[in-house]
Design a protein around this motif. Sequence first.
Motif, PDB file in Angstrom:
ATOM      1  N   ILE A  94      -9.208  41.765 110.322  1.00 15.62           N
ATOM      2  CA  ILE A  94     -10.641  41.897 110.640  1.00 15.62           C
ATOM      3  C   ILE A  94     -10.955  41.243 111.987  1.00 15.62           C
ATOM      4  O   ILE A  94     -11.650  41.823 112.828  1.00 15.62           O
ATOM      5  CB  ILE A  94     -11.490  41.271 109.519  1.00 15.62           C
ATOM      6  CG1 ILE A  94     -11.354  42.087 108.236  1.00 15.62           C
ATOM      7  CG2 ILE A  94     -12.965  41.187 109.949  1.00 15.62           C
ATOM      8  CD1 ILE A  94     -12.060  41.480 107.046  1.00 15.62           C
ATOM      9  N   GLY A  95     -10.444  40.028 112.199  1.00 15.04           N
ATOM     10  CA  GLY A  95     -10.697  39.328 113.453  1.00 15.04           C
ATOM     11  C   GLY A  95     -10.117  40.047 114.656  1.00 15.04           C
ATOM     12  O   GLY A  95     -10.729  40.094 115.729  1.00 15.04           O
ATOM     13  N   ALA A  96      -8.922  40.627 114.479  1.00 10.63           N
ATOM     14  CA  ALA A  96      -8.284  41.336 115.591  1.00 10.63           C
ATOM     15  C   ALA A  96      -9.083  42.579 115.995  1.00 10.63           C
ATOM     16  O   ALA A  96      -9.345  42.811 117.185  1.00 10.63           O
ATOM     17  CB  ALA A  96      -6.854  41.723 115.208  1.00 10.63           C
ATOM     18  N   PHE A  97      -9.475  43.387 115.021  1.00 12.01           N
ATOM     19  CA  PHE A  97     -10.198  44.622 115.338  1.00 12.01           C
ATOM     20  C   PHE A  97     -11.602  44.341 115.865  1.00 12.01           C
ATOM     21  O   PHE A  97     -12.047  44.988 116.819  1.00 12.01           O
ATOM     22  CB  PHE A  97     -10.269  45.520 114.094  1.00 12.01           C
ATOM     23  CG  PHE A  97      -9.026  46.326 113.859  1.00 12.01           C
ATOM     24  CD1 PHE A  97      -8.818  47.526 114.527  1.00 12.01           C
ATOM     25  CD2 PHE A  97      -8.042  45.868 112.999  1.00 12.01           C
ATOM     26  CE1 PHE A  97      -7.659  48.264 114.330  1.00 12.01           C
ATOM     27  CE2 PHE A  97      -6.878  46.587 112.790  1.00 12.01           C
ATOM     28  CZ  PHE A  97      -6.675  47.798 113.454  1.00 12.01           C
ATOM     29  N   THR A  98     -12.294  43.378 115.261  1.00 14.25           N
ATOM     30  CA  THR A  98     -13.649  43.076 115.750  1.00 14.25           C
ATOM     31  C   THR A  98     -13.615  42.405 117.118  1.00 14.25           C
ATOM     32  O   THR A  98     -14.446  42.697 117.981  1.00 14.25           O
ATOM     33  CB  THR A  98     -14.393  42.172 114.751  1.00 14.25           C
ATOM     34  OG1 THR A  98     -13.613  40.985 114.518  1.00 14.25           O
ATOM     35  CG2 THR A  98     -14.631  42.876 113.437  1.00 14.25           C
ATOM     36  N   GLY A  99     -12.655  41.519 117.341  1.00 15.88           N
ATOM     37  CA  GLY A  99     -12.568  40.830 118.623  1.00 15.88           C
ATOM     38  C   GLY A  99     -12.105  41.722 119.752  1.00 15.88           C
ATOM     39  O   GLY A  99     -12.545  41.562 120.897  1.00 15.88           O
ATOM     40  N   TYR A 100     -11.236  42.673 119.441  1.00 12.60           N
ATOM     41  CA  TYR A 100     -10.693  43.537 120.496  1.00 12.60           C
ATOM     42  C   TYR A 100     -11.627  44.698 120.832  1.00 12.60           C
ATOM     43  O   TYR A 100     -11.878  44.989 121.999  1.00 12.60           O
ATOM     44  CB  TYR A 100      -9.339  44.077 120.070  1.00 12.60           C
ATOM     45  CG  TYR A 100      -8.648  44.909 121.132  1.00 12.60           C
ATOM     46  CD1 TYR A 100      -7.957  44.288 122.172  1.00 12.60           C
ATOM     47  CD2 TYR A 100      -8.709  46.288 121.101  1.00 12.60           C
ATOM     48  CE1 TYR A 100      -7.333  45.051 123.153  1.00 12.60           C
ATOM     49  CE2 TYR A 100      -8.090  47.050 122.076  1.00 12.60           C
ATOM     50  CZ  TYR A 100      -7.398  46.427 123.105  1.00 12.60           C
ATOM     51  OH  TYR A 100      -6.780  47.187 124.082  1.00 12.60           O
ATOM     52  N   PHE A 101     -12.161  45.362 119.796  1.00 11.21           N
ATOM     53  CA  PHE A 101     -12.981  46.552 120.035  1.00 11.21           C
ATOM     54  C   PHE A 101     -14.463  46.226 120.197  1.00 11.21           C
ATOM     55  O   PHE A 101     -15.163  46.893 120.954  1.00 11.21           O
ATOM     56  CB  PHE A 101     -12.803  47.551 118.887  1.00 11.21           C
ATOM     57  CG  PHE A 101     -11.441  48.179 118.841  1.00 11.21           C
ATOM     58  CD1 PHE A 101     -11.059  49.115 119.787  1.00 11.21           C
ATOM     59  CD2 PHE A 101     -10.540  47.826 117.862  1.00 11.21           C
ATOM     60  CE1 PHE A 101      -9.806  49.693 119.753  1.00 11.21           C
ATOM     61  CE2 PHE A 101      -9.279  48.393 117.807  1.00 11.21           C
ATOM     62  CZ  PHE A 101      -8.899  49.327 118.756  1.00 11.21           C
TER      63      PHE A 101
END
Length: 281
Positions: A94-101
């Motif tokens: 969740i953190g990776a997708f929200t932080g990146y996109f």
Amino acid sequence: MDNTSKKRKNYNFKIGCVITVAMLLFVLVGIIWTPYPPEAVDASAKLAGSSLAHPFGCDQLGRDILSRVMSGSKITLFAAAGTVLLGGSIGVLIGAFTGYFGSVLDEVLMRIMDVMFAFPSILLSLVVIAVLGPGNYQTVLALGIAFVPSFARIVRSEFIRCREMEYVKLARLSGACDLRIMFVHILPNIRQVLLSSLMIGFNNAVLAEASLSYLGIGVQPPYASLGRMLSEAQSYIFVSPGSCIWPGLVLILMILGFSLMSDGMSVEMHERKRWKRKNVC
């Protein structure tokens, strides 16, 4: 930070490593061998004190406390590891997708995380267990869900910090896809922050599992658990102090070892960042 403080922090890390290794060895021995079956009852040894046959004594049912502490340490450690693995895996994604996109995905998922984060982990776990019922797997699932927001917020902040760095821009120019950039380029560069967070999460998971088991809604009989042992022994604390002292001591050492290691790693990361800033300047 002066040299004395650095040395103290290094000593803390080393002491934490020693305590953690000792606890892991204790758990490993408990997996392979225990002096008695943890649930074996000996009516003639109820509340017996320390002896050669029972080094830690026996509890109110005549069960060997050393065997139960060894078994309970294993269950508590596995429950905490499962909690961190589940909560960390979902939180990292969740953190990776929200932080990146960013964008709408970030707004929707992080508002959900904020709502979950507003509840204490124990309270959120109680809600999940109320739906699923008490049990070993239900405890790990409930705590894993409760731990997702903390990991998601940490990973998101690191991805936001890293997504505009030069190595990420170069990876985009070279034609790397978003998933490769996220999990091959960015994720390895936040491993120290993530590892420190996992250690802190493990400490919290040990405490949370012990708390739920103490309340009687965590690990269920016939399995031993450090929290359940403390709950069962509190009525006999003056008659058989070892029933409370030994599981409590093992619980404290588990948490202390990982806390010292996490503290030492945090200081080391801070020093590396200062060193990098000096060299850049």
